[in-house]
Design a protein around this motif. Structure first.
Motif, short mmCIF file in Angstrom:
data_model
loop_
_atom_site.label_atom_id
_atom_site.label_comp_id
_atom_site.label_asym_id
_atom_site.label_seq_id
_atom_site.Cartn_x
_atom_site.Cartn_y
_atom_site.Cartn_z
N ARG A 95 6.23 -8.87 0.81
CA ARG A 95 6.93 -9.08 -0.46
C ARG A 95 6.52 -8.11 -1.56
N SER A 96 5.22 -7.98 -1.80
CA SER A 96 4.80 -7.15 -2.94
C SER A 96 5.10 -5.67 -2.76
N PRO A 97 5.00 -5.09 -1.54
CA PRO A 97 5.41 -3.69 -1.43
C PRO A 97 6.92 -3.51 -1.64
N LEU A 98 7.70 -4.51 -1.21
CA LEU A 98 9.14 -4.44 -1.49
C LEU A 98 9.37 -4.47 -2.99
N ALA A 99 8.71 -5.40 -3.69
CA ALA A 99 8.87 -5.51 -5.13
C ALA A 99 8.43 -4.22 -5.82
N GLU A 100 7.34 -3.63 -5.35
CA GLU A 100 6.87 -2.36 -5.91
C GLU A 100 7.93 -1.28 -5.75
N GLY A 101 8.43 -1.12 -4.54
CA GLY A 101 9.43 -0.08 -4.28
C GLY A 101 10.71 -0.29 -5.07
N ILE A 102 11.15 -1.53 -5.13
CA ILE A 102 12.39 -1.85 -5.86
C ILE A 102 12.22 -1.54 -7.35
N LEU A 103 11.13 -2.05 -7.95
CA LEU A 103 10.96 -1.83 -9.39
C LEU A 103 10.76 -0.36 -9.72
N LYS A 104 9.99 0.35 -8.90
CA LYS A 104 9.81 1.80 -9.12
C LYS A 104 11.16 2.52 -9.15
N SER A 105 12.08 2.08 -8.30
CA SER A 105 13.39 2.75 -8.23
C SER A 105 14.23 2.50 -9.47
N LYS A 106 13.89 1.48 -10.23
CA LYS A 106 14.68 1.10 -11.41
C LYS A 106 14.07 1.60 -12.72
N LEU A 107 12.84 2.11 -12.65
CA LEU A 107 12.14 2.55 -13.85
C LEU A 107 11.89 4.05 -13.81
N SER A 108 11.63 4.62 -14.97
CA SER A 108 11.28 6.04 -15.04
C SER A 108 9.82 6.22 -14.65
N LYS A 109 9.42 7.47 -14.58
CA LYS A 109 8.04 7.80 -14.21
C LYS A 109 7.06 7.47 -15.34
N ASP A 110 7.58 6.98 -16.46
CA ASP A 110 6.73 6.56 -17.57
C ASP A 110 6.03 5.23 -17.30
N PHE A 111 6.39 4.60 -16.19
CA PHE A 111 5.82 3.31 -15.82
C PHE A 111 5.00 3.48 -14.55
N ILE A 112 3.94 2.72 -14.45
CA ILE A 112 3.16 2.66 -13.21
C ILE A 112 3.44 1.31 -12.58
N VAL A 113 3.85 1.32 -11.31
CA VAL A 113 4.09 0.09 -10.57
C VAL A 113 3.24 0.17 -9.30
N ASP A 114 2.52 -0.90 -9.02
CA ASP A 114 1.65 -0.95 -7.85
C ASP A 114 1.79 -2.35 -7.24
N SER A 115 1.12 -2.56 -6.12
CA SER A 115 1.12 -3.88 -5.49
C SER A 115 -0.23 -4.15 -4.87
N ALA A 116 -0.52 -5.43 -4.65
CA ALA A 116 -1.79 -5.86 -4.07
C ALA A 116 -1.58 -7.22 -3.41
N GLY A 117 -2.54 -7.60 -2.60
CA GLY A 117 -2.53 -8.91 -1.96
C GLY A 117 -3.73 -9.71 -2.43
N THR A 118 -3.61 -11.03 -2.38
CA THR A 118 -4.75 -11.87 -2.76
C THR A 118 -5.75 -11.95 -1.61
N ALA A 119 -5.33 -11.63 -0.40
CA ALA A 119 -6.23 -11.61 0.76
C ALA A 119 -6.44 -10.16 1.20
N ASN A 120 -7.46 -9.94 1.98
CA ASN A 120 -7.75 -8.57 2.42
C ASN A 120 -7.36 -8.32 3.89
N TYR A 121 -6.48 -9.16 4.44
CA TYR A 121 -6.09 -9.05 5.84
C TYR A 121 -5.57 -7.67 6.21
#
Length: 149
Positions: free
Chosen positions: A14-40
């Motif tokens: 989910r979070s990498p999808l959300a990262e990719g989607i939001l990055k595609s909708k914003l300019s390079k003036d924004f930083i978008v990243d993703s993370a997990g609550t577990a380290n699996y």
């Protein structure tokens, strides 16, 4: 500049999808990243089904790498969007003060304000679940982008 973090459990669906989607909708003036609550899946690429559904919509998330959420993310990011209640609780446990807590929001509250609806984890389901998750996140990320731009 606004920094936005997307958080799910393992940081491969989910979070990498959300990262990719939001990055595609914003300019390079924004930083978008993703993370997990577990380290699996730290250091792993997104799930192949997430990569495939993103590619279907012209997004390449194949080079993203999973990582675990940590306390310093509260300092780095202005907005932290979680996918479900478990993610919310795990992130809030690491909060140091009210300012940290105020940054954490359910992503689907963008489309359903105040409802705390969850983005279902498609990991154990079929491809259809990834399509549904993509559509939910795309709609929510569109609203996030509209607010930020």
């Amino acid at each position: 500049m606004t920094n936005i973090l997307m958080v799910c459990l393992g940081n491969i669906c989910r979070s990498p999808l959300a990262e990719g989607i939001l990055k595609s909708k914003l300019s390079k003036d924004f930083i978008v990243d993703s993370a997990g609550t577990a380290n699996y899946h730290s250091g792993s690429a997104p799930d192949k089904r997430s990569i495939a559904v993103a590619r279907k919509y012209g997004l390449d998330i194949s080079k993203l790498q999973g990582r675990q959420f940590n306390v310093s993310d509260f300092d780095t990011f202005d907005l932290i969007y979680v996918m479900d209640t478990s993610n919310y609780q795990n992130v809030i446990k690491l909060a140091r003060h009210d300012e940290d807590v105020a940054k954490v929001k359910f992503i689907l509250n963008e489309t359903h304000p105040g409802k705390n609806f969850e983005v279902p984890d498609p990991y154990y389901g079929g491809d259809h679940g990834f399509e549904n998750v993509f559509q939910m996140l795309d709609e929510a990320c569109e609203l996030v982008a509209e607010k930020l731009l």
